[in-house]
Design a protein around this motif. Structure first.
Motif, mmCIF file in Angstrom:
data_model
loop_
_atom_site.group_PDB
_atom_site.id
_atom_site.type_symbol
_atom_site.label_atom_id
_atom_site.label_comp_id
_atom_site.label_asym_id
_atom_site.label_seq_id
_atom_site.Cartn_x
_atom_site.Cartn_y
_atom_site.Cartn_z
ATOM 1 N N CYS A 75 0.992 -1.416 -0.175
ATOM 2 C CA CYS A 75 -0.400 0.241 -0.147
ATOM 3 C C CYS A 75 0.943 1.285 -0.210
ATOM 4 N N PRO A 76 0.317 2.482 -0.110
ATOM 5 C CA PRO A 76 0.920 3.461 -0.896
ATOM 6 C C PRO A 76 1.724 4.295 0.940
ATOM 7 N N ARG A 77 0.428 3.515 1.719
ATOM 8 C CA ARG A 77 0.475 4.493 2.813
ATOM 9 C C ARG A 77 -0.041 2.764 4.203
ATOM 10 N N CYS A 78 0.780 3.123 5.121
ATOM 11 C CA CYS A 78 0.948 2.260 6.104
ATOM 12 C C CYS A 78 -1.117 2.102 6.997
ATOM 13 N N ALA A 79 -1.029 3.330 6.800
ATOM 14 C CA ALA A 79 -2.776 3.032 6.820
ATOM 15 C C ALA A 79 -4.198 3.014 6.835
ATOM 16 N N ASP A 80 -3.144 2.869 4.976
ATOM 17 C CA ASP A 80 -4.221 2.275 4.010
ATOM 18 C C ASP A 80 -5.094 0.593 4.378
ATOM 19 N N VAL A 81 -3.696 -0.507 4.783
ATOM 20 C CA VAL A 81 -3.864 -1.567 5.587
ATOM 21 C C VAL A 81 -4.039 -1.792 6.848
ATOM 22 N N VAL A 82 -3.928 -1.094 7.689
ATOM 23 C CA VAL A 82 -4.582 -1.322 9.390
ATOM 24 C C VAL A 82 -5.636 -1.603 9.078
ATOM 25 N N PRO A 83 -6.936 -1.472 8.435
ATOM 26 C CA PRO A 83 -8.402 -2.261 8.696
ATOM 27 C C PRO A 83 -8.184 -3.857 8.778
ATOM 28 N N VAL A 84 -7.221 -3.902 7.958
ATOM 29 C CA VAL A 84 -7.125 -5.725 8.645
ATOM 30 C C VAL A 84 -6.945 -6.586 9.713
ATOM 31 N N PHE A 85 -6.234 -5.431 10.289
ATOM 32 C CA PHE A 85 -5.726 -5.759 11.857
ATOM 33 C C PHE A 85 -7.224 -5.261 12.503
ATOM 34 N N GLN A 86 -7.615 -4.208 12.276
ATOM 35 C CA GLN A 86 -8.774 -3.716 12.971
ATOM 36 C C GLN A 86 -9.596 -4.781 13.034
ATOM 37 N N ASN A 87 -9.948 -5.543 12.456
ATOM 38 C CA ASN A 87 -11.359 -6.508 11.902
ATOM 39 C C ASN A 87 -11.364 -7.788 13.083
ATOM 40 N N ILE A 88 -9.305 -7.662 13.090
ATOM 41 C CA ILE A 88 -8.912 -8.653 13.846
ATOM 42 C C ILE A 88 -8.560 -8.777 15.800
ATOM 43 N N PRO A 89 -10.391 -9.351 16.080
ATOM 44 C CA PRO A 89 -9.955 -8.249 18.160
ATOM 45 C C PRO A 89 -8.984 -9.017 18.613
ATOM 46 N N GLU A 90 -8.037 -10.281 18.577
ATOM 47 C CA GLU A 90 -6.950 -11.008 18.861
ATOM 48 C C GLU A 90 -5.553 -9.663 19.038
ATOM 49 N N VAL A 91 -5.106 -8.779 18.016
ATOM 50 C CA VAL A 91 -4.642 -7.691 17.237
ATOM 51 C C VAL A 91 -4.467 -6.565 19.291
ATOM 52 N N ILE A 92 -3.219 -7.063 19.457
ATOM 53 C CA ILE A 92 -3.069 -5.660 20.506
ATOM 54 C C ILE A 92 -2.249 -4.669 20.829
ATOM 55 N N THR A 93 -1.825 -4.882 19.291
ATOM 56 C CA THR A 93 -0.896 -3.525 18.691
ATOM 57 C C THR A 93 -0.781 -3.402 17.817
ATOM 58 N N CYS A 94 -0.643 -2.894 16.475
ATOM 59 C CA CYS A 94 0.319 -2.081 15.287
ATOM 60 C C CYS A 94 0.684 -0.637 14.934
ATOM 61 N N ARG A 95 2.134 -1.370 14.798
ATOM 62 C CA ARG A 95 2.568 -0.442 14.476
ATOM 63 C C ARG A 95 3.922 -0.307 13.485
ATOM 64 N N GLY A 96 3.427 0.898 12.847
ATOM 65 C CA GLY A 96 5.170 0.728 11.743
ATOM 66 C C GLY A 96 5.921 1.143 12.068
ATOM 67 N N ILE A 97 6.908 0.768 11.850
ATOM 68 C CA ILE A 97 8.286 0.296 12.025
ATOM 69 C C ILE A 97 9.530 0.526 11.105
ATOM 70 N N THR A 98 10.065 0.777 11.386
ATOM 71 C CA THR A 98 11.411 0.527 10.104
ATOM 72 C C THR A 98 12.602 0.046 9.796
ATOM 73 N N GLY A 99 12.973 0.141 8.346
ATOM 74 C CA GLY A 99 13.297 -1.708 7.887
ATOM 75 C C GLY A 99 12.861 -1.331 7.018
ATOM 76 N N ASP A 100 13.073 -3.206 6.299
ATOM 77 C CA ASP A 100 12.694 -3.804 4.689
ATOM 78 C C ASP A 100 10.860 -4.358 5.600
ATOM 79 N N MET A 101 10.775 -3.966 6.862
ATOM 80 C CA MET A 101 8.810 -4.786 7.216
ATOM 81 C C MET A 101 8.629 -3.283 7.512
ATOM 82 N N ASP A 102 7.458 -3.144 7.078
ATOM 83 C CA ASP A 102 6.469 -1.723 7.760
ATOM 84 C C ASP A 102 6.427 -2.157 8.984
#
Length: 145
Positions: A75-102
């Protein structure tokens, strides 16, 4: 509460170190009376600065399983993919990071099977390029409050 003074900050520091310590002990540590400390704690709670007190178990005492997912997406921005994680109740945190992973996503599931289902669901999303899983086996330090 807009601004914390040095006494409020000292009280918060003391509570972070041990939220079960007595008001008398905190009062001695911050050089205030017990009634002043009690009143300040009450105001910090009412003002939403202190949102609660909790018991944090070590990983070995928890039921279920927890893991970190390192995620790379297209995705052009991390915020565009975040809704995928918001719909999973077991997800506790979702953080943008540096490096080769997003993203770094922390998940607590009730079983390894459920963790696998969550991973498969995320991996099946068209915007996800790569997912790397790190299962938590032990926890030695947790200073989060």
């Amino acid at each position: 509460m807009d601004k914390l003074d040095k006494f409020d900050k000292a009280i918060l520091t003391a509570l972070r170190q041990n939220a079960r310590q007595s008001i008398s002990h905190i009062a001695d540590a911050v050089n205030l009376s017990r009634s002043a400390v009690s009143e300040r704690i009450k105001k910090l709670e009412q003002g939403g600065i202190i949102r609660g007190y909790q018991v944090l178990l070590s990983e070995s005492q928890k039921e279920g399983v927890s893991a970190y997912f390192e995620i790379q997406h297209k995705c052009p921005r991390c915020a565009d993919v975040v809704p995928v994680f918001q719909n999973i109740p077991e997800v506790i945190t979702c953080r943008g990071i540096t490096g080769d992973m997003d993203l770094l996503v922390y998940v607590q599931a009730n079983s390894m099977r459920r963790l696998h289902e969550i991973r498969e669901h995320i991996d099946a999303q068209t915007d996800i390029i790569k997912i790397k899983t790190h299962v938590v086996m032990s926890e030695w330090i947790n200073n989060q409050g």
